[in-house]
Design a protein around this motif. Structure first.
Motif, PDB file in Angstrom:
ATOM      1  N   SER A 116      25.497  39.307  50.441  1.00 28.71           N
ATOM      2  CA  SER A 116      26.153  40.224  49.932  1.00 28.71           C
ATOM      3  C   SER A 116      26.401  40.033  48.434  1.00 28.71           C
ATOM      4  O   SER A 116      26.346  40.856  47.611  1.00 28.71           O
ATOM      5  N   GLU A 117      27.069  38.757  48.033  1.00 24.49           N
ATOM      6  CA  GLU A 117      27.335  38.476  46.644  1.00 24.49           C
ATOM      7  C   GLU A 117      26.201  38.519  45.776  1.00 24.49           C
ATOM      8  O   GLU A 117      26.264  39.241  44.672  1.00 24.49           O
ATOM      9  N   LEU A 118      25.396  37.868  46.488  1.00 23.67           N
ATOM     10  CA  LEU A 118      24.039  37.903  45.273  1.00 23.67           C
ATOM     11  C   LEU A 118      23.450  39.241  45.159  1.00 23.67           C
ATOM     12  O   LEU A 118      22.853  39.859  44.114  1.00 23.67           O
ATOM     13  N   VAL A 119      23.203  40.066  46.161  1.00 19.26           N
ATOM     14  CA  VAL A 119      22.797  41.339  45.986  1.00 19.26           C
ATOM     15  C   VAL A 119      23.604  42.267  45.346  1.00 19.26           C
ATOM     16  O   VAL A 119      23.047  42.991  44.168  1.00 19.26           O
ATOM     17  N   THR A 120      24.867  42.155  45.570  1.00 18.77           N
ATOM     18  CA  THR A 120      25.873  42.860  44.497  1.00 18.77           C
ATOM     19  C   THR A 120      25.787  42.639  43.137  1.00 18.77           C
ATOM     20  O   THR A 120      25.800  43.322  42.190  1.00 18.77           O
ATOM     21  N   ASN A 121      25.765  41.334  42.820  1.00 16.34           N
ATOM     22  CA  ASN A 121      25.611  40.729  41.325  1.00 16.34           C
ATOM     23  C   ASN A 121      24.082  41.505  40.902  1.00 16.34           C
ATOM     24  O   ASN A 121      23.962  41.881  39.806  1.00 16.34           O
ATOM     25  N   ALA A 122      23.065  41.454  41.451  1.00 13.62           N
ATOM     26  CA  ALA A 122      21.694  41.802  41.013  1.00 13.62           C
ATOM     27  C   ALA A 122      21.747  43.436  40.627  1.00 13.62           C
ATOM     28  O   ALA A 122      21.440  43.830  39.663  1.00 13.62           O
ATOM     29  N   LEU A 123      22.564  44.171  41.734  1.00 16.88           N
ATOM     30  CA  LEU A 123      22.610  45.578  41.791  1.00 16.88           C
ATOM     31  C   LEU A 123      23.411  46.073  40.396  1.00 16.88           C
ATOM     32  O   LEU A 123      23.156  46.727  39.480  1.00 16.88           O
ATOM     33  N   ARG A 124      24.599  45.190  40.179  1.00 17.52           N
ATOM     34  CA  ARG A 124      25.465  45.388  39.200  1.00 17.52           C
ATOM     35  C   ARG A 124      25.172  44.867  37.772  1.00 17.52           C
ATOM     36  O   ARG A 124      25.193  45.725  36.903  1.00 17.52           O
ATOM     37  N   HIS A 125      24.610  43.802  37.738  1.00 21.73           N
ATOM     38  CA  HIS A 125      24.451  43.073  36.583  1.00 21.73           C
ATOM     39  C   HIS A 125      22.935  42.996  35.940  1.00 21.73           C
ATOM     40  O   HIS A 125      22.742  42.665  35.027  1.00 21.73           O
ATOM     41  N   ALA A 126      21.912  43.425  37.012  1.00 18.87           N
ATOM     42  CA  ALA A 126      20.530  43.000  36.598  1.00 18.87           C
ATOM     43  C   ALA A 126      19.732  44.043  36.746  1.00 18.87           C
ATOM     44  O   ALA A 126      18.501  43.812  37.346  1.00 18.87           O
ATOM     45  N   GLY A 127      20.162  45.458  36.631  1.00 22.79           N
ATOM     46  CA  GLY A 127      19.115  46.647  36.607  1.00 22.79           C
ATOM     47  C   GLY A 127      19.092  47.348  37.713  1.00 22.79           C
ATOM     48  O   GLY A 127      18.255  48.225  37.716  1.00 22.79           O
ATOM     49  N   GLY A 128      19.857  46.989  38.634  1.00 24.23           N
ATOM     50  CA  GLY A 128      19.909  47.949  39.793  1.00 24.23           C
ATOM     51  C   GLY A 128      18.796  47.915  40.956  1.00 24.23           C
ATOM     52  O   GLY A 128      18.725  48.707  41.749  1.00 24.23           O
ATOM     53  N   THR A 129      18.013  46.974  40.889  1.00 24.32           N
ATOM     54  CA  THR A 129      17.095  46.850  41.929  1.00 24.32           C
ATOM     55  C   THR A 129      16.785  45.434  42.276  1.00 24.32           C
ATOM     56  O   THR A 129      16.952  44.613  41.194  1.00 24.32           O
ATOM     57  N   CYS A 130      16.498  44.995  43.521  1.00 23.41           N
ATOM     58  CA  CYS A 130      15.983  43.469  43.542  1.00 23.41           C
ATOM     59  C   CYS A 130      15.504  43.518  44.963  1.00 23.41           C
ATOM     60  O   CYS A 130      15.437  44.315  45.885  1.00 23.41           O
ATOM     61  N   THR A 131      14.908  42.341  45.139  1.00 27.67           N
ATOM     62  CA  THR A 131      14.491  41.938  46.459  1.00 27.67           C
ATOM     63  C   THR A 131      15.094  40.881  47.212  1.00 27.67           C
ATOM     64  O   THR A 131      15.359  39.613  46.409  1.00 27.67           O
ATOM     65  N   LEU A 132      15.172  40.540  48.408  1.00 26.49           N
ATOM     66  CA  LEU A 132      16.061  39.758  49.094  1.00 26.49           C
ATOM     67  C   LEU A 132      14.945  38.999  49.862  1.00 26.49           C
ATOM     68  O   LEU A 132      14.380  39.682  50.454  1.00 26.49           O
ATOM     69  N   ASP A 133      14.792  37.565  49.653  1.00 28.63           N
ATOM     70  CA  ASP A 133      14.178  36.719  50.899  1.00 28.63           C
ATOM     71  C   ASP A 133      14.993  35.778  51.467  1.00 28.63           C
ATOM     72  O   ASP A 133      15.675  35.271  50.781  1.00 28.63           O
ATOM     73  N   LEU A 134      14.762  35.733  52.813  1.00 26.82           N
ATOM     74  CA  LEU A 134      15.400  34.697  53.572  1.00 26.82           C
ATOM     75  C   LEU A 134      14.495  33.903  53.889  1.00 26.82           C
ATOM     76  O   LEU A 134      13.505  34.403  54.794  1.00 26.82           O
ATOM     77  N   THR A 135      14.775  32.575  54.155  1.00 22.52           N
ATOM     78  CA  THR A 135      13.727  31.627  54.810  1.00 22.52           C
ATOM     79  C   THR A 135      14.569  30.665  55.293  1.00 22.52           C
ATOM     80  O   THR A 135      15.580  29.942  54.958  1.00 22.52           O
ATOM     81  N   ALA A 136      14.012  30.417  56.603  1.00 15.25           N
ATOM     82  CA  ALA A 136      14.750  29.211  57.676  1.00 15.25           C
ATOM     83  C   ALA A 136      14.157  27.822  57.380  1.00 15.25           C
ATOM     84  O   ALA A 136      12.937  28.038  57.589  1.00 15.25           O
ATOM     85  N   HIS A 137      14.854  26.906  56.832  1.00 10.88           N
ATOM     86  CA  HIS A 137      14.239  25.572  56.667  1.00 10.88           C
ATOM     87  C   HIS A 137      14.977  24.806  57.634  1.00 10.88           C
ATOM     88  O   HIS A 137      16.073  25.045  58.114  1.00 10.88           O
TER      89      HIS A 137
END
Length: 129
Positions: A48-69
């Motif tokens: 939630s925090e990383l996506v919010t920051n990307a949308l608010r401060h980095a141009g309004g679009t992003c891609t989320l990747d989740l990886t289980a290690h």
């Protein structure tokens, strides 16, 4: 190792952030063995925090990747801005933020900013299971 990629819609809509959280919960619910509830809640908070920051401060679009290690979940958010996240004093009075990046750094085992050759960056956090 399980991976998932989610495109987060353009805009500053709270619906985009909610969709990212729902996608994270869906990803985490498929893990075997399952994470503890507390660890899963921490992962979703960081999403939630990383996506919010990307949308608010980095141009309004992003891609989320989740990886289980083994031993951890990597949350990676790709955006089009070359500007790194920055530490700043949280604003306790006028509500302009400043809490997210310090919190992410406290919760994660490691954080990293990687600059992409095509422009933009990936901000990632490795969280314990």
């Amino acid at each position: 190792m399980e991976t998932m990629s989610v495109n987060v819609a353009t805009g500053h809509s709270t619906a985009c952030i909610a969709d990212a959280r729902k996608s994270a919960w869906a990803f985490l619910s498929r893990l075997v063995p399952p994470m503890t509830q507390t660890a899963a809640e921490t992962v979703v908070l960081v999403v939630s925090e990383l996506v919010t920051n990307a949308l608010r401060h980095a141009g309004g679009t992003c891609t989320l990747d989740l990886t289980a290690h083994t031993g951890g979940i990597e949350v990676a958010v790709h955006d089009t801005s070359p500007q790194p996240p920055r530490m700043r004093t949280p604003d306790l009075n006028s509500g302009t933020g400043g809490f997210g990046w310090p919190m992410i750094n406290r919760l994660a085992d490691a954080t990293r900013v990687t600059y992409l050759p095509t422009g933009g960056k990936t901000v990632s956090a490795l969280l314990p299971c």
